[in-house]
Design a protein around this motif. Structure first.
Motif, PDB file in Angstrom:
ATOM      1  N   LYS A   1       0.852  -1.187   0.000  1.00  8.89           N
ATOM      2  CA  LYS A   1       0.000   0.000   0.000  1.00  8.89           C
ATOM      3  C   LYS A   1       0.889   1.238   0.000  1.00  8.89           C
ATOM      4  CE  LYS A   1      -3.745  -2.268   2.547  1.00  8.89           C
ATOM      5  NZ  LYS A   1      -4.555  -2.279   3.797  1.00  8.89           N
ATOM      6  N   ASN A   2       0.426   2.291  -0.682  1.00 13.02           N
ATOM      7  CA  ASN A   2       1.208   3.518  -0.806  1.00 13.02           C
ATOM      8  C   ASN A   2       0.287   4.716  -0.645  1.00 13.02           C
ATOM      9  OD1 ASN A   2       2.720   5.778  -2.032  1.00 13.02           O
ATOM     10  ND2 ASN A   2       4.176   4.200  -2.632  1.00 13.02           N
ATOM     11  N   LEU A   3       0.744   5.708   0.133  1.00 10.04           N
ATOM     12  CA  LEU A   3      -0.061   6.898   0.404  1.00 10.04           C
ATOM     13  C   LEU A   3       0.784   8.151   0.213  1.00 10.04           C
ATOM     14  CD1 LEU A   3      -2.600   8.365   1.627  1.00 10.04           C
ATOM     15  CD2 LEU A   3      -1.557   7.975   3.884  1.00 10.04           C
ATOM     16  N   GLU A   4       0.273   9.103  -0.569  1.00 10.49           N
ATOM     17  CA  GLU A   4       0.919  10.407  -0.724  1.00 10.49           C
ATOM     18  C   GLU A   4       0.496  11.334   0.406  1.00 10.49           C
ATOM     19  OE1 GLU A   4       1.807  11.741  -5.246  1.00 10.49           O
ATOM     20  OE2 GLU A   4      -0.306  11.628  -4.713  1.00 10.49           O
ATOM     21  N   LEU A   5       1.435  12.155   0.864  1.00  9.71           N
ATOM     22  CA  LEU A   5       1.152  13.157   1.885  1.00  9.71           C
ATOM     23  C   LEU A   5       1.768  14.486   1.462  1.00  9.71           C
ATOM     24  CD1 LEU A   5       2.006  11.021   5.049  1.00  9.71           C
ATOM     25  CD2 LEU A   5      -0.281  11.647   4.276  1.00  9.71           C
ATOM     26  N   ASN A   6       1.204  15.572   1.958  1.00  8.10           N
ATOM     27  CA  ASN A   6       1.755  16.913   1.705  1.00  8.10           C
ATOM     28  C   ASN A   6       1.941  17.189   0.221  1.00  8.10           C
ATOM     29  OD1 ASN A   6       1.935  17.280   4.539  1.00  8.10           O
ATOM     30  ND2 ASN A   6       3.971  16.351   4.563  1.00  8.10           N
ATOM     31  N   GLY A   7       0.920  16.865  -0.551  1.00 10.31           N
ATOM     32  CA  GLY A   7       0.979  17.150  -1.981  1.00 10.31           C
ATOM     33  C   GLY A   7       2.036  16.361  -2.720  1.00 10.31           C
ATOM     34  N   GLY A   8       2.373  15.184  -2.225  1.00  4.95           N
ATOM     35  CA  GLY A   8       3.371  14.353  -2.883  1.00  4.95           C
ATOM     36  C   GLY A   8       4.783  14.583  -2.384  1.00  4.95           C
ATOM     37  N   ARG A   9       4.968  15.515  -1.429  1.00  9.05           N
ATOM     38  CA  ARG A   9       6.311  15.782  -0.911  1.00  9.05           C
ATOM     39  C   ARG A   9       6.759  14.723   0.093  1.00  9.05           C
ATOM     40  NH1 ARG A   9       3.888  20.775  -1.183  1.00  9.05           N
ATOM     41  NH2 ARG A   9       3.372  20.772   1.023  1.00  9.05           N
ATOM     42  N   ALA A  10       5.841  13.844   0.477  1.00  9.72           N
ATOM     43  CA  ALA A  10       6.168  12.729   1.363  1.00  9.72           C
ATOM     44  C   ALA A  10       5.257  11.563   1.000  1.00  9.72           C
ATOM     45  CB  ALA A  10       5.990  13.124   2.828  1.00  9.72           C
ATOM     46  N   THR A  11       5.725  10.351   1.250  1.00 11.37           N
ATOM     47  CA  THR A  11       4.905   9.167   0.999  1.00 11.37           C
ATOM     48  C   THR A  11       5.114   8.160   2.130  1.00 11.37           C
ATOM     49  OG1 THR A  11       6.623   8.061  -0.322  1.00 11.37           O
ATOM     50  CG2 THR A  11       5.012   9.404  -1.515  1.00 11.37           C
ATOM     51  N   ARG A  12       4.120   7.306   2.287  1.00 13.21           N
ATOM     52  CA  ARG A  12       4.239   6.171   3.198  1.00 13.21           C
ATOM     53  C   ARG A  12       3.930   4.912   2.390  1.00 13.21           C
ATOM     54  NH1 ARG A  12       1.839   7.850   9.189  1.00 13.21           N
ATOM     55  NH2 ARG A  12       3.112   9.756   9.396  1.00 13.21           N
ATOM     56  N   TYR A  13       4.792   3.909   2.566  1.00 12.02           N
ATOM     57  CA  TYR A  13       4.682   2.688   1.765  1.00 12.02           C
ATOM     58  C   TYR A  13       4.901   1.486   2.677  1.00 12.02           C
ATOM     59  CZ  TYR A  13       6.077  -0.914  -1.619  1.00 12.02           C
ATOM     60  OH  TYR A  13       6.183  -2.081  -2.347  1.00 12.02           O
ATOM     61  N   MET A  14       4.018   0.487   2.572  1.00 11.44           N
ATOM     62  CA  MET A  14       4.175  -0.727   3.366  1.00 11.44           C
ATOM     63  C   MET A  14       3.969  -1.957   2.505  1.00 11.44           C
ATOM     64  SD  MET A  14       2.736  -1.706   7.157  1.00 11.44           S
ATOM     65  CE  MET A  14       0.984  -1.672   6.770  1.00 11.44           C
ATOM     66  N   MET A  15       4.911  -2.874   2.575  1.00 11.31           N
ATOM     67  CA  MET A  15       4.838  -4.158   1.875  1.00 11.31           C
ATOM     68  C   MET A  15       4.742  -5.257   2.923  1.00 11.31           C
ATOM     69  SD  MET A  15       7.763  -6.015  -0.492  1.00 11.31           S
ATOM     70  CE  MET A  15       7.499  -5.078  -1.977  1.00 11.31           C
ATOM     71  N   VAL A  16       3.764  -6.165   2.769  1.00  5.14           N
ATOM     72  CA  VAL A  16       3.556  -7.254   3.720  1.00  5.14           C
ATOM     73  C   VAL A  16       3.524  -8.581   2.961  1.00  5.14           C
ATOM     74  CG1 VAL A  16       2.089  -8.201   5.533  1.00  5.14           C
ATOM     75  CG2 VAL A  16       2.178  -5.719   5.175  1.00  5.14           C
ATOM     76  N   PHE A  17       4.343  -9.548   3.390  1.00  8.68           N
ATOM     77  CA  PHE A  17       4.373 -10.870   2.753  1.00  8.68           C
ATOM     78  C   PHE A  17       3.295 -11.762   3.380  1.00  8.68           C
ATOM     79  CE2 PHE A  17       8.522  -9.173   1.845  1.00  8.68           C
ATOM     80  CZ  PHE A  17       8.791  -9.631   0.556  1.00  8.68           C
ATOM     81  N   ASP A  18       2.596 -12.504   2.505  1.00  6.45           N
ATOM     82  CA  ASP A  18       1.566 -13.415   3.019  1.00  6.45           C
ATOM     83  C   ASP A  18       1.814 -14.873   2.649  1.00  6.45           C
ATOM     84  OD1 ASP A  18       0.805 -13.591   0.314  1.00  6.45           O
ATOM     85  OD2 ASP A  18      -0.808 -12.139   0.549  1.00  6.45           O
ATOM     86  N   TRP A  19       2.885 -15.152   1.887  1.00  4.61           N
ATOM     87  CA  TRP A  19       3.222 -16.530   1.501  1.00  4.61           C
ATOM     88  C   TRP A  19       4.663 -16.577   1.051  1.00  4.61           C
ATOM     89  CZ3 TRP A  19       4.951 -19.030  -2.879  1.00  4.61           C
ATOM     90  CH2 TRP A  19       4.824 -20.422  -2.887  1.00  4.61           C
ATOM     91  N   PRO A  20       5.394 -17.643   1.371  1.00 12.11           N
ATOM     92  CA  PRO A  20       5.023 -18.850   2.119  1.00 12.11           C
ATOM     93  C   PRO A  20       4.947 -18.603   3.624  1.00 12.11           C
ATOM     94  CG  PRO A  20       7.324 -18.954   1.510  1.00 12.11           C
ATOM     95  CD  PRO A  20       6.787 -17.723   0.858  1.00 12.11           C
ATOM     96  N   GLY A  21       4.609 -19.652   4.350  1.00 17.30           N
ATOM     97  CA  GLY A  21       4.344 -19.521   5.772  1.00 17.30           C
ATOM     98  C   GLY A  21       5.503 -18.997   6.588  1.00 17.30           C
ATOM     99  N   ASP A  22       6.746 -19.365   6.200  1.00 16.23           N
ATOM    100  CA  ASP A  22       7.888 -18.972   7.026  1.00 16.23           C
ATOM    101  C   ASP A  22       8.204 -17.481   6.948  1.00 16.23           C
ATOM    102  OD1 ASP A  22       8.809 -18.963   4.441  1.00 16.23           O
ATOM    103  OD2 ASP A  22      10.686 -20.024   4.862  1.00 16.23           O
ATOM    104  N   ILE A  23       7.575 -16.784   6.009  1.00 16.13           N
ATOM    105  CA  ILE A  23       7.802 -15.337   5.893  1.00 16.13           C
ATOM    106  C   ILE A  23       6.509 -14.550   6.074  1.00 16.13           C
ATOM    107  CG2 ILE A  23       7.464 -15.111   3.388  1.00 16.13           C
ATOM    108  CD1 ILE A  23       9.929 -13.314   3.332  1.00 16.13           C
ATOM    109  N   ARG A  24       5.413 -15.257   6.271  1.00 16.32           N
ATOM    110  CA  ARG A  24       4.113 -14.609   6.404  1.00 16.32           C
ATOM    111  C   ARG A  24       4.122 -13.580   7.536  1.00 16.32           C
ATOM    112  NH1 ARG A  24      -1.284 -15.292   5.236  1.00 16.32           N
ATOM    113  NH2 ARG A  24      -2.740 -14.717   6.899  1.00 16.32           N
ATOM    114  N   GLY A  25       3.621 -12.386   7.237  1.00 19.59           N
ATOM    115  CA  GLY A  25       3.542 -11.327   8.231  1.00 19.59           C
ATOM    116  C   GLY A  25       4.765 -10.420   8.273  1.00 19.59           C
TER     117      GLY A  25
END
Length: 263
Positions: free
Chosen positions: A68-92
Motif C-alpha cells: 500500500k502507498n499513500l501520498e502526503l503533503n501534496g506528494g512531498r512525502a509518501t508512506r509505503y508498506m509491503m507485507v508478505f503473506d506466503w510462504p508460511g515462514d515469511i508470512r507477516g
C-alpha cells in the motif's frame, strides 16, 4: 611571455567546461524532477505482487506480498508498506518506508517470529531485503531530491523502448552506491533501466523495468522489475498486478504499530 599568452585560453577552456557541466547538471535535475512529477498525484493505491529469487545456478523460490502507498503533503512525502503473506515462514514480515523530499527516508522491518520492529539505518540500508537482490535502499521512492543528476546524452533505450535520457546520479545521503546510471524514456518519462555501482566503482547490479501499464489515464507503472547482481550471478524479479487507486488510505494505517497487525 609565453605563459601569459597561454593563460587566457586555459581559463576560457576551464570556464567553458565548468559552464557545460553546470548546464548538464541543471538539465539532469530538471529531467528527474519532471519524471517524478509525472508519477505524482495518485493519492493512494494498493497492489499485489510476487517475488522470484534465482540463484546463480538457476534454482528459484517464490514469495507473495501485498503493498500500500499513500501520498502526503501534496506528494512531498509518501508512506509505503509491503507485507508478505506466503510462504508460511515469511508470512507477516513487513517493510515500512516513510519517504521525504527534504531528508533521508526512514525504514522499519517487522519480523513476526520475533514480534519485533527493527529500524533500518546506516549500513543496514545496503543489506539484502529478505534475501533478495534488492537492498533496503532500493525499496524507497526515487525522489529527485535524493540525488544529484547530470545529463550525459540522449540515446536509444537499452531495452528498445525508444529514445532515453541517460543520466548519471549520485546519492545525496549515505548510500551503498557511489554512482548510478539511469535511463528514462523521453516519451513518457518512465524509468527503463538503472545500473548501480558500488563504493569500489564496480558495476554491482542492474534493474530493468518493463511491461508498463497506464492507470487512471495518467499513471504509468511497470508490471515487472528485475534486479540482476553481476557480482554473484543471482537475480530477483518483482511482478506487480491488481493496482487499485484511491482506496481511502489513512496515515495511521501505515505506521510502525500498524505493521504488527498487517498479517
Amino acid at each position: 611571455m609565453i605563459f601569459k599568452k597561454l593563460l587566457i585560453p586555459l581559463v576560457i577552456i576551464c570556464s567553458s567546461a565548468a559552464s557545460g557541466f553546470a548546464q548538464d547538471a541543471q538539465k539532469g535535475q530538471q529531467i528527474a524532477q519532471r519524471a517524478e512529477a509525472a508519477g505524482n498525484g495518485y493519492g493512494d493505491f494498493a497492489v499485489q505482487g510476487d517475488m522470484t529469487l534465482r540463484t546463480a545456478g538457476g534454482a528459484t523460490s517464490k514469495r507473495r506480498f501485498a503493498a500500500k502507498n499513500l501520498e502526503l503533503n501534496g506528494g512531498r512525502a509518501t508512506r509505503y508498506m509491503m507485507v508478505f503473506d506466503w510462504p508460511g515462514d515469511i508470512r507477516g514480515t513487513a517493510l515500512l518506508t516513510h519517504s521525504f523530499d527534504t531528508k533521508q527516508d526512514s525504514q522499519w522491518l517487522y519480523l513476526p517470529a520475533a514480534s519485533r520492529v527493527k529500524k533500518i539505518s546506516g549500513s543496514g540500508r545496503s543489506g539484502s531485503f529478505v534475501g533478495s537482490e534488492f537492498s533496503y535502499e532500493d525499496m524507497v521512492e526515487q525522489d529527485a531530491s535524493s540525488y544529484r543528476h547530470v545529463w550525459l546524452r540522449d540515446e536509444a533505450c537499452p531495452n528498445g523502448a525508444g529514445t532515453c535520457h541517460l543520466l548519471q546520479r549520485t546519492p545525496v545521503y549515505k548510500s551503498g552506491y557511489s554512482q548510478q546510471a539511469v535511463w528514462i524514456d523521453t516519451n513518457a518519462l518512465r524509468y527503463q533501466l538503472i545500473q548501480y555501482y558500488n563504493r569500489q566503482g564496480q558495476l554491482n547490479k542492474t534493474l530493468t523495468m518493463k511491461n508498463y501499464k497506464k492507470y487512471k489515464g495518467r499513471f504509468w507503472r511497470p508490471s515487472q522489475m528485475t534486479m540482476v547482481n553481476h557480482l554473484t550471478g543471482k537475480s530477483t524479479t518483482l511482478n506487480w498486478k491488481n493496482y487499485q487507486f484511491n482506496i481511502g488510505l489513512q496515515p495511521n494505517q501505515l505506521t510502525r504499530e500498524a505493521m504488527t497487525r498487517a498479517q
